[in-house]
Scaffold this active site. Structure first.
Site, mmCIF file in Angstrom:
data_model
loop_
_atom_site.group_PDB
_atom_site.id
_atom_site.type_symbol
_atom_site.label_atom_id
_atom_site.label_comp_id
_atom_site.label_asym_id
_atom_site.label_seq_id
_atom_site.Cartn_x
_atom_site.Cartn_y
_atom_site.Cartn_z
ATOM 1 N N GLU A 112 0.880 -1.330 0.031
ATOM 2 C CA GLU A 112 -0.033 -0.033 -0.179
ATOM 3 C C GLU A 112 1.138 1.102 0.125
ATOM 4 O O GLU A 112 1.491 1.534 0.986
ATOM 5 C CB GLU A 112 -0.823 0.046 1.306
ATOM 6 C CG GLU A 112 -2.115 0.687 0.988
ATOM 7 C CD GLU A 112 -1.905 2.098 1.155
ATOM 8 O OE1 GLU A 112 -1.307 2.871 0.391
ATOM 9 O OE2 GLU A 112 -1.987 2.870 2.284
ATOM 10 N N GLU A 166 4.561 11.542 -2.263
ATOM 11 C CA GLU A 166 5.500 10.343 -1.503
ATOM 12 C C GLU A 166 6.493 9.592 -2.454
ATOM 13 O O GLU A 166 7.519 9.452 -1.890
ATOM 14 C CB GLU A 166 4.675 9.527 -0.733
ATOM 15 C CG GLU A 166 3.763 9.775 0.271
ATOM 16 C CD GLU A 166 3.069 8.972 1.123
ATOM 17 O OE1 GLU A 166 3.898 8.227 1.868
ATOM 18 O OE2 GLU A 166 1.769 8.831 1.167
#
Lengths: 392, 392
Positions: free
Chosen positions: A151, A160
């Site tokens: 994930e 990110e």
């Protein structure tokens, strides 16, 4: 002086982080060990708190999607070797083990690895799940794996930049023909009306500039220093923050105008390190049947657990973080227009979108949008507007 | 996954930071270049935003104290060479120049140096103030200076550990007998009643644990994973955050019980790198004339601009960040008791306080308090309570 730089809120409580070994060729930053140390310190700190893990673990749409994807497709996991990249508290690894995997390597960089280890033992999966504390770039396994679960998705999918690590892990450790969970991720783009939020951000911007004018006057009057020369810089900083940034939002499906468009799809089995750098200028066109006031755009993503053509999931699952089904912790990234656009029914909003990594922090992105309104006759109603937003 | 680690609020907007040269012997962290890069990235980022500079520049008690200290003591500055450590927007350097300094070196690590340079030019002091962008540890000057000015103080004085850099700058660049502005700083300690805030933090703690119990139940029921083994860790994390941490507060002077006590005084002309590491266990005793309910302790500081015995300031100034005169951006650090103490008038609260750097982040501190109530008869009313708080 007091900047409170090291004062994280509850969801970002800090923890000690060690960087044991560094291969500069493998760093996200593309820089040397110093850049990596700085990146790791910034990036991993919040994942080391159980509070933050709990926030992700109480995101039921997220949990339900992964749970179904793994347990409803247990036959794919039976007897297989699995790698979980960024296991956190270890829950995906546990589900893979319960689905019948023969071995699950659960890789975690932060000290959360200790908690994952205890959770695995407590849930009776010590013989199957092995928690390894390292960066996935430093991982050493004795053989390749059949399935990689992870994930890794950030806001509007790419934020990110964890996908880089996943692609490297896949290229190094997945057997040919192996499966990725999720198998395909898609960046979505919608027209929205959240005029109230748009106006409130504009008002905050105006207030902060009014504050500046008082401050400038007082500093001159009381302390004999003329701050005028910094005004443009201050204005730019505040405009960047309130006007030219995207904001997290939990939109209602009624706020989405027309049909959302696909910006880009990443096949997790084939996408390359180059592909995942960002999105080059891409055409997007959204027709509107009814008259509408467009206050901005919104970006989100979907993640499919479908397997591959050769090896499809018996029970495919799709996780959407769009406004259509309610809350996820990802929400949507909203990009407010500086002036709302009134679009005539039968017309459309068309233009381009590009999503580029920030130079200063490659975990973050800039989003460059060009857009115009097109009338039902095909005539351009407005000039092409070009705006560059930071997605912080 | 989405941790938002790199999402600072407005007052902490990020900026690009370069570390050009690194001398490991001089790092705050005492570590190598990697540790320093990570420390610098965390520490300096918020000082690079004008928004944050403005917050400090609108702290009128802070501004007034420095302004008076410099301009009312202009005769000390006339014709002198001055160093401003961490000049930010450059305002202290400008005042020193206006007070008649012949040369002011304004050292700033972040890109704020560019803004300082423009402000200096705009205010007609380009011939006097020279802005140098580097860490003060990397500073090279052609000769020593007569005065060092700096606004280096953090919450409860020591937070941020910028005093280390100042001591190094002094030892290297201040002429013998030179002056430090401020000249003396004192950590203060008071008994307080802010029962409402104490209770609200306890209630937040209780709520977060209630959330955990629901979460644990749901995770077991819906996803087949027993989280019990992580409960103690979660509880410790939340207790650390809500109960065993200090909080920023703007106390009213009526909330301070009895007379504040001195914890430690640092003479800026003589204190050593060893002195500024923290505070060893130190006795503190606060008598109370009236019956009172003590809900906790508070720490703050005062900074004196008095000069030295040989070279006193004609117009000495004291800046206090205590609750007696109203707002400063430093506020006070409040340490809540787990159970409020009722103290009988004529009795006292006595014990010890120690302030120690955190190992994981030496810019931050832990505060270890031991305390007991003593009756007017001298008899101990309560057992000695020993609590270790993080000052985040």
């Amino acid at each position: 002086m007091d900047a409170r730089p090291p004062t994280p809120p509850a969801e970002e409580m800090d923890s000690s982080i060690g960087v044991e070994s560094v291969d500069p060729k493998l760093t996200v930053m593309g820089g040397g060990p110093k850049e990596q140390a700085s990146d790791y310190a910034n990036y991993f700190c919040s994942y080391a708190s159980l509070y933050h893990q709990k926030q992700m673990l109480t995101d039921h749409r997220r949990m339900q999607a992964y749970y179904s994807a793994i347990t409803d497709n247990a036959e794919l996991f039976a007897g297989k070797r699995v790698l979980d990249v960024g296991t956190g508290s270890g829950i995906l690894a546990l589900w893979a083990a319960k689905a019948g995997a023969s071995k699950v390597y659960a890789v975690e960089f932060t000290d959360m690895a200790n908690h994952a280890r205890r959770l695995v033992a407590k849930n009776g999966m010590e013989g199957v799940v092995e928690v390894i504390q390292c960066s996935v770039e430093d991982l050493k396994l004795d053989a390749k794996v059949d399935i990689i679960i992870s994930e890794w998705m950030g806001y509007f999918l790419l934020r990110e930049s964890m996908l880089d690590s996943l692609v490297r892990a896949r290229d190094r450790w997945l057997v040919p023909g192996g499966l990725m969970f999720p198998s395909r991720c898609t960046m979505m783009w919608g027209l929205v009306n959240d005029e109230q939020d748009r106006l409130s951000k504009q008002q905050e911007y105006i207030r902060t500039m009014q504050d500046w004018y008082s401050f400038k006057g007082e500093t001159k009057e009381f302390y004999g220093v003329d701050m005028t020369v910094l005004e443009a810089v201050y204005e730019e900083e505040q405009r960047g923050y309130y006007i030219l940034s995207s904001f997290w939002a939990e939109l209602d499906k009624g706020q989405v105008l027309g049909e959302p468009a696909v910006v880009q799809t990443f096949d997790m089995h084939t996408c390359t390190l180059e592909d995942v750098q960002g999105v080059d200028e891409t055409n997007v066109s959204i027709p509107l049947e009814e008259d509408a006031r467009v206050s901005g755009f919104a970006g989100w993503f979907t993640a499919d657990f479908h397997g591959t053509e050769a090896n499809p999931c018996p029970c495919p699952v799709t996780l959407s973080t769009g406004p259509e089904n309610g809350y996820t912790h990802w929400g949507q990234q909203v990009f407010h227009l500086q002036v709302p656009h009134d679009v005539v029914g039968g017309g459309k909003v068309e233009g381009t979108i590009a999503v580029k990594r920030q130079k200063e922090n490659v975990r973050l992105y800039d989003v460059h949008i060009k857009h115009k309104n097109v009338l039902p006759t095909g005539e351009d109603k407005s000039p092409l507007v070009s705006v560059k937003y930071a997605m912080p």
